[in-house]
Design a protein around this motif. Structure first.
Motif, PDB file in Angstrom:
ATOM      1  N   ASN A 182      70.112  -6.031  13.025  1.00 47.78           N
ATOM      2  CA  ASN A 182      69.966  -6.383  14.440  1.00 47.78           C
ATOM      3  C   ASN A 182      68.593  -6.967  14.741  1.00 47.78           C
ATOM      4  O   ASN A 182      67.591  -6.657  14.086  1.00 47.78           O
ATOM      5  N   ASN A 210      68.237 -10.714  19.672  1.00 47.30           N
ATOM      6  CA  ASN A 210      69.394 -11.456  20.183  1.00 47.30           C
ATOM      7  C   ASN A 210      70.726 -10.760  19.924  1.00 47.30           C
ATOM      8  O   ASN A 210      71.776 -11.260  20.324  1.00 47.30           O
ATOM      9  N   SER A 211      70.684  -9.615  19.265  1.00 43.53           N
ATOM     10  CA  SER A 211      71.924  -8.947  18.876  1.00 43.53           C
ATOM     11  C   SER A 211      72.644  -8.333  20.068  1.00 43.53           C
ATOM     12  O   SER A 211      72.012  -7.735  20.946  1.00 43.53           O
ATOM     13  N   ASP A 212      73.965  -8.497  20.070  1.00 42.38           N
ATOM     14  CA  ASP A 212      74.794  -7.858  21.091  1.00 42.38           C
ATOM     15  C   ASP A 212      74.958  -6.383  20.752  1.00 42.38           C
ATOM     16  O   ASP A 212      74.904  -5.983  19.589  1.00 42.38           O
ATOM     17  N   GLU A 213      75.171  -5.590  21.796  1.00 42.87           N
ATOM     18  CA  GLU A 213      75.466  -4.177  21.596  1.00 42.87           C
ATOM     19  C   GLU A 213      76.973  -3.974  21.656  1.00 42.87           C
ATOM     20  O   GLU A 213      77.617  -4.334  22.640  1.00 42.87           O
ATOM     21  N   ASP A 214      77.517  -3.414  20.602  1.00 35.14           N
ATOM     22  CA  ASP A 214      78.945  -3.106  20.542  1.00 35.14           C
ATOM     23  C   ASP A 214      79.104  -1.645  20.144  1.00 35.14           C
ATOM     24  O   ASP A 214      78.458  -1.184  19.196  1.00 35.14           O
ATOM     25  N   LYS A 241      84.509  -4.414  28.850  1.00 35.64           N
ATOM     26  CA  LYS A 241      83.196  -5.051  28.896  1.00 35.64           C
ATOM     27  C   LYS A 241      82.439  -4.563  30.129  1.00 35.64           C
ATOM     28  O   LYS A 241      82.974  -4.565  31.239  1.00 35.64           O
ATOM     29  N   ASN A 265      77.547  -6.862  29.748  1.00 40.93           N
ATOM     30  CA  ASN A 265      77.368  -7.551  28.470  1.00 40.93           C
ATOM     31  C   ASN A 265      77.426  -6.621  27.262  1.00 40.93           C
ATOM     32  O   ASN A 265      76.965  -6.983  26.171  1.00 40.93           O
ATOM     33  N   VAL A 266      77.958  -5.436  27.454  1.00 42.14           N
ATOM     34  CA  VAL A 266      78.143  -4.494  26.355  1.00 42.14           C
ATOM     35  C   VAL A 266      79.637  -4.332  26.109  1.00 42.14           C
ATOM     36  O   VAL A 266      80.412  -4.150  27.051  1.00 42.14           O
ATOM     37  N   ASP A 267      80.049  -4.424  24.851  1.00 38.27           N
ATOM     38  CA  ASP A 267      81.455  -4.250  24.492  1.00 38.27           C
ATOM     39  C   ASP A 267      81.707  -2.794  24.115  1.00 38.27           C
ATOM     40  O   ASP A 267      81.051  -2.249  23.224  1.00 38.27           O
ATOM     41  N   ASP A 325      75.626 -18.649  15.825  1.00 40.14           N
ATOM     42  CA  ASP A 325      76.948 -18.225  15.374  1.00 40.14           C
ATOM     43  C   ASP A 325      77.217 -18.652  13.926  1.00 40.14           C
ATOM     44  O   ASP A 325      77.880 -17.942  13.172  1.00 40.14           O
TER      45      ASP A 325
END
Length: 269
Positions: free
Chosen positions: A32, A35-39, A64, A67-69, A142
């Motif tokens: 991470n 820029n990493s998304d939190e899932d 959702k 912005n967190v999955d 990506d």
């Protein structure tokens, strides 16, 4: 595949039914950055409506929020997907230490027995899929992310074939390789890299099948019978516990329409 839902009451009920909550994705691998998304993956006590239904699904639910999955998977689906390779993330959660301190900590004892011919074949298939669809990635971020998945999948497969796979060790090797390498996304160079990776994946598949046919793979095809019997006993103990029943009761009226819809029309976004 994820089935998206927006019902806040179901969201809260699923959280209350959760047995283990794990931060997945790059945070699980240790790759991470800012820029990493939190899932998050929530493994919940499988509801009676799911257990009693004619539907058997490998899908999970996704909510959702800011912005967190938040991804929810029933305990039974989690295990099935971890064993049959439908969700390598579930396999990786078992290989990590993230279930320690939860009601599912006992799975850690069986972690090496989840490593099978079926799992190795699944990683190999995902590598080939990601190579095929690499050009669908639109941004450099990506593209680098997808390339990272390909390289990690080949590394995992190599270590598994060598009977030298340990989750944290494998990810440290990947981090050292990937973060200290220059990733040139120029199509002239990336296509050569993808061809090389494709060839590596094809050679790994041939070696995997050759080892299976020769009886030298060293892993069960699906799951070791003796260990599976022991695991099943522990699962029965879990689902009869007061903790399981209390959490299962939080979703006693679980709405099966999400899964029935997906069963008929697949997953829509």
């Amino acid at each position: 595949m994820n089935i998206h839902f927006t019902d806040p009451i179901l969201f809260e009920n699923l959280k209350e039914a959760t047995l283990a909550k794990v931060k997945v994705g790059s945070y699980l691998y240790g790759t991470n950055n800012e820029n990493s998304d939190e899932d998050f993956l929530y493994i919940y006590a499988t509801s009676q409506p799911e257990l009693n239904s004619f539907i058997s699904t490998h899908h999970q639910l996704q909510y959702k929020e800011n912005n967190v999955d938040h991804n929810f998977v029933s305990f039974h689906t989690f295990l099935k997907n971890a064993i049959n390779g439908d969700s390598p993330i579930n396999f990786e959660v078992i290989q990590s230490n993230e279930l320690l301190g939860t009601p599912l900590a006992f799975l850690q004892h069986y972690s090496q027995h989840f490593l099978t011919y079926t799992i190795i074949r699944s990683y190999n298939g995902l590598v080939k899929r990601d190579i095929k669809h690499y050009n669908k990635a639109q941004t450099d971020y990506d593209k680098k992310k997808r390339l990272g998945h390909i390289i990690r999948g080949i590394l995992y497969t190599e270590l598994m074939l060598q009977k030298n796979f340990e989750f944290h060790y494998a990810n440290q090797i990947f981090i050292d390789q990937y973060r200290h390498s220059s990733v040139n996304l120029d199509p002239r160079f990336i296509n050569e890299d993808l061809q090389r990776l494709q060839q590596a994946a094809e050679e790994q598949r041939k070696l995997l099948n050759a080892k299976l046919d020769a009886g030298t793979l060293g892993y069960a095809k699906n799951f070791d019978v003796n260990q599976g019997t022991l695991l099943n006993t522990e699962i029965q103990r879990l689902i009869m516990s007061a903790e399981w029943l209390d959490r299962q009761n939080k979703i006693a009226n679980f709405d099966m329409s999400y899964f029935i819809e997906a069963f008929e029309n697949w997953v829509t976004y």
